[in-house]
Design a protein around this motif. Structure first.
Motif, PDB file in Angstrom:
ATOM      1  N   PRO A 160       0.860  -1.242   0.128  1.00 47.05           N
ATOM      2  CA  PRO A 160      -0.114  -0.264   0.030  1.00 47.05           C
ATOM      3  C   PRO A 160       0.871   1.565   0.162  1.00 47.05           C
ATOM      4  N   THR A 161       0.070   2.732  -0.283  1.00 46.41           N
ATOM      5  CA  THR A 161       0.751   3.979  -0.269  1.00 46.41           C
ATOM      6  C   THR A 161       1.104   4.052   0.298  1.00 46.41           C
ATOM      7  N   GLN A 162       1.259   5.495   0.561  1.00 50.69           N
ATOM      8  CA  GLN A 162       1.018   6.255   1.835  1.00 50.69           C
ATOM      9  C   GLN A 162       0.715   5.876   3.440  1.00 50.69           C
ATOM     10  N   GLN A 163       1.865   4.783   3.914  1.00 46.17           N
ATOM     11  CA  GLN A 163       2.322   4.226   5.661  1.00 46.17           C
ATOM     12  C   GLN A 163       0.584   3.735   5.563  1.00 46.17           C
ATOM     13  N   ARG A 164      -0.189   3.068   4.735  1.00 49.40           N
ATOM     14  CA  ARG A 164      -0.979   2.538   5.542  1.00 49.40           C
ATOM     15  C   ARG A 164      -0.921   1.268   5.147  1.00 49.40           C
ATOM     16  N   ILE A 165      -2.107   0.331   6.083  1.00 49.52           N
ATOM     17  CA  ILE A 165      -2.471  -0.411   6.412  1.00 49.52           C
ATOM     18  C   ILE A 165      -3.548  -1.445   6.146  1.00 49.52           C
ATOM     19  N   PHE A 166      -3.248  -2.870   5.395  1.00 56.11           N
ATOM     20  CA  PHE A 166      -5.212  -3.499   6.044  1.00 56.11           C
ATOM     21  C   PHE A 166      -5.335  -3.358   7.103  1.00 56.11           C
ATOM     22  N   VAL A 167      -6.874  -3.005   7.639  1.00 55.36           N
ATOM     23  CA  VAL A 167      -7.435  -4.236   8.642  1.00 55.36           C
ATOM     24  C   VAL A 167      -9.330  -4.124   8.101  1.00 55.36           C
ATOM     25  N   GLU A 168     -10.063  -5.187   8.685  1.00 56.35           N
ATOM     26  CA  GLU A 168     -10.911  -5.137   8.763  1.00 56.35           C
ATOM     27  C   GLU A 168     -11.460  -5.198   9.485  1.00 56.35           C
ATOM     28  N   ASN A 169     -13.039  -4.086   8.862  1.00 58.55           N
ATOM     29  CA  ASN A 169     -13.703  -3.130   9.495  1.00 58.55           C
ATOM     30  C   ASN A 169     -15.298  -4.072   9.643  1.00 58.55           C
ATOM     31  N   ASN A 170     -15.891  -3.928  10.376  1.00 59.81           N
ATOM     32  CA  ASN A 170     -17.157  -4.316   9.825  1.00 59.81           C
ATOM     33  C   ASN A 170     -17.730  -5.147   8.706  1.00 59.81           C
ATOM     34  N   ASN A 171     -16.765  -6.327   8.176  1.00 61.00           N
ATOM     35  CA  ASN A 171     -17.037  -7.385   7.691  1.00 61.00           C
ATOM     36  C   ASN A 171     -16.225  -6.794   5.518  1.00 61.00           C
ATOM     37  N   GLN A 172     -15.797  -5.635   6.533  1.00 59.40           N
ATOM     38  CA  GLN A 172     -14.642  -5.473   5.097  1.00 59.40           C
ATOM     39  C   GLN A 172     -12.838  -4.712   5.277  1.00 59.40           C
ATOM     40  N   THR A 173     -12.733  -5.423   4.328  1.00 61.44           N
ATOM     41  CA  THR A 173     -10.920  -5.244   4.157  1.00 61.44           C
ATOM     42  C   THR A 173     -11.138  -3.583   3.242  1.00 61.44           C
ATOM     43  N   VAL A 174     -10.348  -3.070   4.475  1.00 64.94           N
ATOM     44  CA  VAL A 174     -10.001  -1.727   4.263  1.00 64.94           C
ATOM     45  C   VAL A 174      -8.758  -1.205   4.440  1.00 64.94           C
ATOM     46  N   LEU A 175      -8.020   0.222   3.424  1.00 66.16           N
ATOM     47  CA  LEU A 175      -6.748   0.692   4.051  1.00 66.16           C
ATOM     48  C   LEU A 175      -6.771   1.756   4.799  1.00 66.16           C
ATOM     49  N   GLN A 176      -6.581   1.409   6.010  1.00 65.08           N
ATOM     50  CA  GLN A 176      -6.150   2.392   6.948  1.00 65.08           C
ATOM     51  C   GLN A 176      -5.553   3.404   7.239  1.00 65.08           C
ATOM     52  N   ALA A 177      -4.626   4.312   7.124  1.00 71.28           N
ATOM     53  CA  ALA A 177      -3.465   4.888   8.007  1.00 71.28           C
ATOM     54  C   ALA A 177      -3.029   4.380   8.924  1.00 71.28           C
ATOM     55  N   SER A 178      -1.075   3.705   9.066  1.00 73.09           N
ATOM     56  CA  SER A 178      -0.883   2.876  10.245  1.00 73.09           C
ATOM     57  C   SER A 178      -0.581   3.569  11.802  1.00 73.09           C
ATOM     58  N   GLY A 179      -0.728   5.631  11.815  1.00 67.95           N
ATOM     59  CA  GLY A 179      -0.395   6.333  12.275  1.00 67.95           C
ATOM     60  C   GLY A 179       0.947   6.385  13.143  1.00 67.95           C
ATOM     61  N   ILE A 180       2.115   5.734  11.819  1.00 65.61           N
ATOM     62  CA  ILE A 180       3.908   5.588  12.081  1.00 65.61           C
ATOM     63  C   ILE A 180       4.312   5.745  10.954  1.00 65.61           C
ATOM     64  N   GLU A 181       5.174   5.526  11.180  1.00 64.09           N
ATOM     65  CA  GLU A 181       6.478   5.232   9.898  1.00 64.09           C
ATOM     66  C   GLU A 181       6.649   4.387   9.501  1.00 64.09           C
ATOM     67  N   LEU A 182       6.400   3.622   8.580  1.00 62.51           N
ATOM     68  CA  LEU A 182       6.221   2.395   7.918  1.00 62.51           C
ATOM     69  C   LEU A 182       7.500   2.470   7.420  1.00 62.51           C
ATOM     70  N   LYS A 183       8.668   1.406   7.526  1.00 62.75           N
ATOM     71  CA  LYS A 183       9.668   1.197   6.720  1.00 62.75           C
ATOM     72  C   LYS A 183       9.382   0.878   5.867  1.00 62.75           C
ATOM     73  N   ASP A 184       8.221   0.012   5.799  1.00 59.76           N
ATOM     74  CA  ASP A 184       7.336  -1.811   4.788  1.00 59.76           C
ATOM     75  C   ASP A 184       6.176  -2.290   5.221  1.00 59.76           C
ATOM     76  N   SER A 185       5.299  -2.235   3.992  1.00 63.51           N
ATOM     77  CA  SER A 185       3.892  -2.937   4.499  1.00 63.51           C
ATOM     78  C   SER A 185       3.569  -3.494   3.241  1.00 63.51           C
ATOM     79  N   ARG A 186       3.222  -5.009   3.701  1.00 60.08           N
ATOM     80  CA  ARG A 186       3.219  -5.570   2.779  1.00 60.08           C
ATOM     81  C   ARG A 186       1.789  -6.599   3.171  1.00 60.08           C
TER      82      ARG A 186
END
Length: 355
Positions: free
Chosen positions: A210-236
């Motif tokens: 993902p771009t822009q320091q985001r990660i996947f999270v599950e929210n009400n049966n939806q899997t969406v990208l969400q800002a991690s809130g930290i500076e990530l070296k990598d997210s895959r």
């Protein structure tokens, strides 16, 4: 379902050997198949062990020796331990596979991994009435109608959103895929080398960054990208599928003559393959790398369902010359089963069919 796919793949391989009418010992291919079966065995063993441990916790809960909160805590610890066990054991097998492919590409393995025993047809010719005066002509069947290949592919991976890949939420260069597997290639026509039928099994690894320091999270049966809130070296995000690919292949290799008879050699010219694949999802994982408040490096692995489809199917095609092809595959079903916005996986890269 996964065991069914494994057994079906093995059955197809066995069937192809019978079609070819030969007994074959394939050193490289056997090693690759052994690794695939070992990966499946590890996953099955760990899941069965976890199931038994969870049942033991449930039994304690029923007897009243622990409360529900304690039971949930114990189950969470057991699940974490099981996931770590699977990860560590599979890492070793994936390393073996990587080394095996590297040895094959670098030519460190034997030039021919196949030792074949062909059927012989003997014709006896007698001169006069004396059976002792005879000459035998042995004809060896040197041409095989079915051959086998080890397949390795790698390239770029992304998601099609609203029928386009432009303005993707995932890095174009950082998101990639790779695939390895076994295929059998059967010539369909008796007197022509043009049309072939290819089938086998493959393990596909689809990675998204993902771009822009985001990660996947599950929210009400939806899997969406969400800002991690930290500076990530990598997210895959990695999705692993076990599939059975089927292709019809046009092979433009010219027929050759051997002992005044046509000899058909495949993968000697331009090739075009059209087909698809179907299989099951083996696992989904999310990898996150960052430095914590103490500036310690943290590598976090999260394994879960992530609302991904258990069953996968799609279309694939390739065009190339000899062993190397440009390869495109597209999942017809969306990556996430319940998401409002449907996103389908698409991959483009190079494919190598090693005879």
């Amino acid at each position: 379902m996964r065991n069914f796919i494994i057994y079906l793949a093995i059955f197809l391989c066995t069937l192809a050997s019978k079609i070819a009418a030969q007994e074959t010992v394939q050193t490289f291919e056997i090693k690759a198949k052994e690794i695939a079966l070992k990966i499946e065995k590890i996953t099955t063993e760990e899941k069965q062990a976890l199931k038994e441990l969870v049942e033991a916790v449930n039994l304690k809960l029923e007897k009243g020796t622990i409360n529900k909160q304690q039971a949930d805590d114990q189950k969470m610890k057991l699940a974490t331990t099981s996931a770590n066990n699977i990860e560590s054991r599979l890492t070793l097998e994936e390393a073996k596979l990587t080394q095996l492919v590297k040895d094959k590409v670098e030519g460190k393995l034997a030039k021919s991994d196949t030792v074949s025993k062909h059927r012989r047809k003997s014709i006896s010719i007698f001169y006069g009435d004396d059976p002792n005066k005879k000459d035998s002509i042995h004809k060896e069947k040197s041409e095989r109608r079915t051959t086998s290949q080890f397949v390795f592919a790698a390239g770029f991976n992304n998601l099609v959103t609203n029928e386009q890949v432009a303005k993707s939420d995932f890095r174009y260069m950082g998101s990639h895929f790779y695939e390895w597997g076994m295929t059998y290639n059967t010539r369909i026509l008796n007197a022509s080398n043009l049309l072939h039928f290819k089938y086998g099994f493959s393990v596909m690894y689809n990675n998204l960054r993902p771009t822009q320091q985001r990660i996947f999270v599950e929210n009400n049966n939806q899997t969406v990208l969400q800002a991690s809130g930290i500076e990530l070296k990598d997210s895959r995000f990695k999705n692993v599928n076990l599939v059975i690919p089927i292709h019809f292949e046009l092979d433009f290799s010219k027929n050759k003559m051997k002992d005044d008879k046509p000899f058909f050699k495949s993968h000697d010219s331009f090739r075009i393959g059209l087909g698809g694949f179907a299989g099951v999802n083996l696992k989904s994982k999310q990898y996150i790398e960052f430095n914590d408040l103490s500036d310690n490096y943290v590598h976090q692995i999260s394994k879960g369902n992530y609302n991904t489809n258990d069953f996968v199917y799609g279309l694939s095609t390739y065009i190339g010359y000899k062993a190397t092809s440009l390869y495109l595959k597209y999942d017809l079903n969306p990556l996430f089963s319940d998401n409002t916005i449907k996103q389908n996986n698409v991959s483009l890269g190079l494919r190598f069919d090693f005879n």
